[in-house]
Design a protein around this motif. Structure first.
Motif, PDB file in Angstrom:
ATOM      1  N   UNK A  66     -20.954 -30.273 -26.997  1.00 41.36           N
ATOM      2  CA  UNK A  66     -19.672 -29.770 -27.468  1.00 41.36           C
ATOM      3  C   UNK A  66     -19.668 -28.249 -27.401  1.00 41.36           C
ATOM      4  N   UNK A  67     -19.482 -27.715 -26.198  1.00 49.37           N
ATOM      5  CA  UNK A  67     -19.435 -26.269 -25.988  1.00 49.37           C
ATOM      6  C   UNK A  67     -18.140 -25.912 -25.273  1.00 49.37           C
ATOM      7  N   UNK A  68     -17.731 -24.657 -25.417  1.00 44.92           N
ATOM      8  CA  UNK A  68     -16.524 -24.199 -24.744  1.00 44.92           C
ATOM      9  C   UNK A  68     -16.672 -24.309 -23.229  1.00 44.92           C
ATOM     10  N   UNK A  69     -17.860 -24.030 -22.701  1.00 45.39           N
ATOM     11  CA  UNK A  69     -18.072 -24.086 -21.259  1.00 45.39           C
ATOM     12  C   UNK A  69     -17.956 -25.502 -20.716  1.00 45.39           C
ATOM     13  N   UNK A  70     -18.227 -26.502 -21.547  1.00 49.25           N
ATOM     14  CA  UNK A  70     -18.119 -27.893 -21.106  1.00 49.25           C
ATOM     15  C   UNK A  70     -16.725 -28.481 -21.311  1.00 49.25           C
ATOM     16  N   UNK A  71     -15.847 -27.701 -21.911  1.00 48.16           N
ATOM     17  CA  UNK A  71     -14.495 -28.171 -22.168  1.00 48.16           C
ATOM     18  C   UNK A  71     -13.643 -27.998 -20.909  1.00 48.16           C
ATOM     19  N   UNK A  72     -12.717 -28.911 -20.700  1.00 47.28           N
ATOM     20  CA  UNK A  72     -11.822 -28.853 -19.546  1.00 47.28           C
ATOM     21  C   UNK A  72     -10.403 -29.226 -19.974  1.00 47.28           C
ATOM     22  N   UNK A  73      -9.418 -28.752 -19.231  1.00 44.04           N
ATOM     23  CA  UNK A  73      -8.053 -29.266 -19.344  1.00 44.04           C
ATOM     24  C   UNK A  73      -7.954 -30.483 -18.436  1.00 44.04           C
ATOM     25  N   UNK A  74      -7.640 -31.633 -19.025  1.00 42.55           N
ATOM     26  CA  UNK A  74      -7.673 -32.888 -18.283  1.00 42.55           C
ATOM     27  C   UNK A  74      -6.380 -33.663 -18.479  1.00 42.55           C
ATOM     28  N   UNK A  75      -6.031 -34.483 -17.494  1.00 39.02           N
ATOM     29  CA  UNK A  75      -4.921 -35.413 -17.663  1.00 39.02           C
ATOM     30  C   UNK A  75      -5.331 -36.450 -18.697  1.00 39.02           C
ATOM     31  N   UNK A  76      -4.490 -36.648 -19.698  1.00 36.48           N
ATOM     32  CA  UNK A  76      -4.856 -37.474 -20.837  1.00 36.48           C
ATOM     33  C   UNK A  76      -5.091 -38.934 -20.450  1.00 36.48           C
ATOM     34  N   UNK A  77      -4.165 -39.543 -19.727  1.00 36.04           N
ATOM     35  CA  UNK A  77      -4.284 -40.975 -19.429  1.00 36.04           C
ATOM     36  C   UNK A  77      -5.604 -41.326 -18.742  1.00 36.04           C
ATOM     37  N   UNK A  78      -5.892 -40.748 -17.581  1.00 36.49           N
ATOM     38  CA  UNK A  78      -7.133 -41.156 -16.909  1.00 36.49           C
ATOM     39  C   UNK A  78      -8.384 -40.832 -17.711  1.00 36.49           C
ATOM     40  N   UNK A  79      -8.379 -39.712 -18.433  1.00 34.44           N
ATOM     41  CA  UNK A  79      -9.587 -39.347 -19.178  1.00 34.44           C
ATOM     42  C   UNK A  79      -9.853 -40.330 -20.319  1.00 34.44           C
ATOM     43  N   UNK A  80      -8.814 -40.747 -21.029  1.00 32.26           N
ATOM     44  CA  UNK A  80      -9.024 -41.695 -22.124  1.00 32.26           C
ATOM     45  C   UNK A  80      -9.444 -43.059 -21.604  1.00 32.26           C
ATOM     46  N   UNK A 114     -20.836 -27.114 -30.934  1.00 39.13           N
ATOM     47  CA  UNK A 114     -22.157 -27.492 -31.422  1.00 39.13           C
ATOM     48  C   UNK A 114     -22.632 -26.609 -32.564  1.00 39.13           C
ATOM     49  N   UNK A 115     -22.020 -25.436 -32.725  1.00 42.00           N
ATOM     50  CA  UNK A 115     -22.377 -24.518 -33.807  1.00 42.00           C
ATOM     51  C   UNK A 115     -21.388 -24.561 -34.964  1.00 42.00           C
ATOM     52  N   UNK A 116     -20.451 -25.506 -34.913  1.00 42.12           N
ATOM     53  CA  UNK A 116     -19.487 -25.642 -35.991  1.00 42.12           C
ATOM     54  C   UNK A 116     -18.287 -24.730 -35.886  1.00 42.12           C
ATOM     55  N   UNK A 117     -18.127 -24.014 -34.782  1.00 41.14           N
ATOM     56  CA  UNK A 117     -17.010 -23.099 -34.592  1.00 41.14           C
ATOM     57  C   UNK A 117     -15.871 -23.841 -33.888  1.00 41.14           C
ATOM     58  N   UNK A 118     -14.651 -23.756 -34.457  1.00 38.22           N
ATOM     59  CA  UNK A 118     -13.528 -24.484 -33.901  1.00 38.22           C
ATOM     60  C   UNK A 118     -13.165 -23.999 -32.500  1.00 38.22           C
ATOM     61  N   UNK A 119     -12.731 -24.950 -31.665  1.00 38.30           N
ATOM     62  CA  UNK A 119     -12.585 -24.680 -30.238  1.00 38.30           C
ATOM     63  C   UNK A 119     -11.151 -24.414 -29.773  1.00 38.30           C
ATOM     64  N   UNK A 120     -10.138 -24.885 -30.495  1.00 35.46           N
ATOM     65  CA  UNK A 120      -8.801 -24.930 -29.920  1.00 35.46           C
ATOM     66  C   UNK A 120      -8.312 -23.568 -29.442  1.00 35.46           C
ATOM     67  N   UNK A 121      -8.336 -22.568 -30.289  1.00 36.23           N
ATOM     68  CA  UNK A 121      -7.789 -21.266 -29.902  1.00 36.23           C
ATOM     69  C   UNK A 121      -8.579 -20.657 -28.746  1.00 36.23           C
ATOM     70  N   UNK A 122      -9.883 -20.864 -28.749  1.00 36.35           N
ATOM     71  CA  UNK A 122     -10.702 -20.345 -27.635  1.00 36.35           C
ATOM     72  C   UNK A 122     -10.408 -21.117 -26.351  1.00 36.35           C
ATOM     73  N   UNK A 123     -10.114 -22.417 -26.473  1.00 40.16           N
ATOM     74  CA  UNK A 123      -9.794 -23.227 -25.299  1.00 40.16           C
ATOM     75  C   UNK A 123      -8.494 -22.753 -24.648  1.00 40.16           C
ATOM     76  N   UNK A 124      -7.498 -22.419 -25.467  1.00 39.85           N
ATOM     77  CA  UNK A 124      -6.244 -21.908 -24.910  1.00 39.85           C
ATOM     78  C   UNK A 124      -6.482 -20.604 -24.142  1.00 39.85           C
ATOM     79  N   UNK A 125      -7.270 -19.722 -24.716  1.00 37.32           N
ATOM     80  CA  UNK A 125      -7.526 -18.438 -24.060  1.00 37.32           C
ATOM     81  C   UNK A 125      -8.272 -18.616 -22.741  1.00 37.32           C
ATOM     82  N   UNK A 126      -9.209 -19.559 -22.708  1.00 36.10           N
ATOM     83  CA  UNK A 126     -10.044 -19.729 -21.518  1.00 36.10           C
ATOM     84  C   UNK A 126      -9.391 -20.599 -20.459  1.00 36.10           C
TER      85      UNK A 126
END
Length: 220
Positions: A183-197, A149-161
């Motif tokens: 769109x925050x890191x705390x609201x991000x999850x690792x999810x199974x792709x098929x069911x989530x889409x 939500x602040x324009x900061x990219x999430x991918x690398x932080x998502x891997x670490x968390x």
């Protein structure tokens, strides 16, 4: 020796972190439907994940049902026979049409289908290679990332968390953005792709931001 455009992609994204070989029978199945250069990539690289899972080349057969669900009820089903050839860590699906080449992107977390008018014109199969070369050769790491939500990219932080993605996983927001999630890191999850889409598709019909496309003229 790799094709130059893909070699440039590897210089930016690094060697594959995961790869599944593609059989000659499968290559024969798709030859004549998808661009020749893509068959070369598959033969040399397999279906693979790059840059720690930012982007993956995929088996189109495994994505046919998801693709059909997202295109159902849209003009795209009457324009071309599309197949998913790549996807990113946040669930974007990159489609290649049998007559239009790499021409459509489904941005699932926003319920959008993206295409440009000049990309949807039918062309001979031999003329589709440039669209594949552009997809990979011009790609940048940030193309397969997502800003918070602040324009900061999430991918690398998502891997670490949350840890790196498996081949059948993606990073997704809960609650989903289309139902008011943030769109925050705390609201991000690792999810199974098929069911989530599939779940995201049920929330709303996809929008077509480039509404100036004359779909009637493009119908197959």
């Amino acid at each position: 020796m790799r094709a130059p455009h893909f070699e440039y992609f590897i210089e930016k994204f690094g060697q594959a972190i995961y790869s599944t070989p593609v059989s000659e029978a499968t290559l024969a199945q798709w030859t004549g439907k998808l661009p020749p250069i893509l068959m070369t990539y598959w033969r040399e690289e397999g279906w693979a994940g790059y840059a720690y899972g930012r982007v993956w080349t995929v088996n189109p057969d495994e994505y046919e049902d998801i693709k059909d669900a997202w295109l159902e009820g849209t003009p795209f089903v009457n324009i071309d026979n599309f197949h998913v050839i790549a996807r990113d860590a946040f669930g974007d699906l990159y489609l290649c049409g049998e007559t239009t080449g790499a021409s459509v992107t489904i941005t699932c977390i926003h319920n959008e289908i993206l295409a440009l008018k000049n990309q949807l014109n039918p062309k001979p199969l031999a003329d589709h290679d440039p669209s594949i070369q552009a997809l990979f050769g011009s790609a940048k790491l940030e193309d397969f990332d997502y800003p918070d939500a602040n324009g900061k990219l999430l991918f690398e932080r998502a891997i670490k968390k949350y840890g790196p993605l498996e081949p059948d996983e993606m990073y997704g927001f809960e609650p989903a953005l289309v139902v008011g999630g943030s769109a925050t890191l705390d609201n991000l999850r690792r999810l199974k792709l098929d069911p989530h889409l599939y779940i995201l598709r049920q929330f709303d019909s996809p929008t077509l931001p480039f509404s100036n496309i004359d779909f009637d003229k493009l119908m197959k």
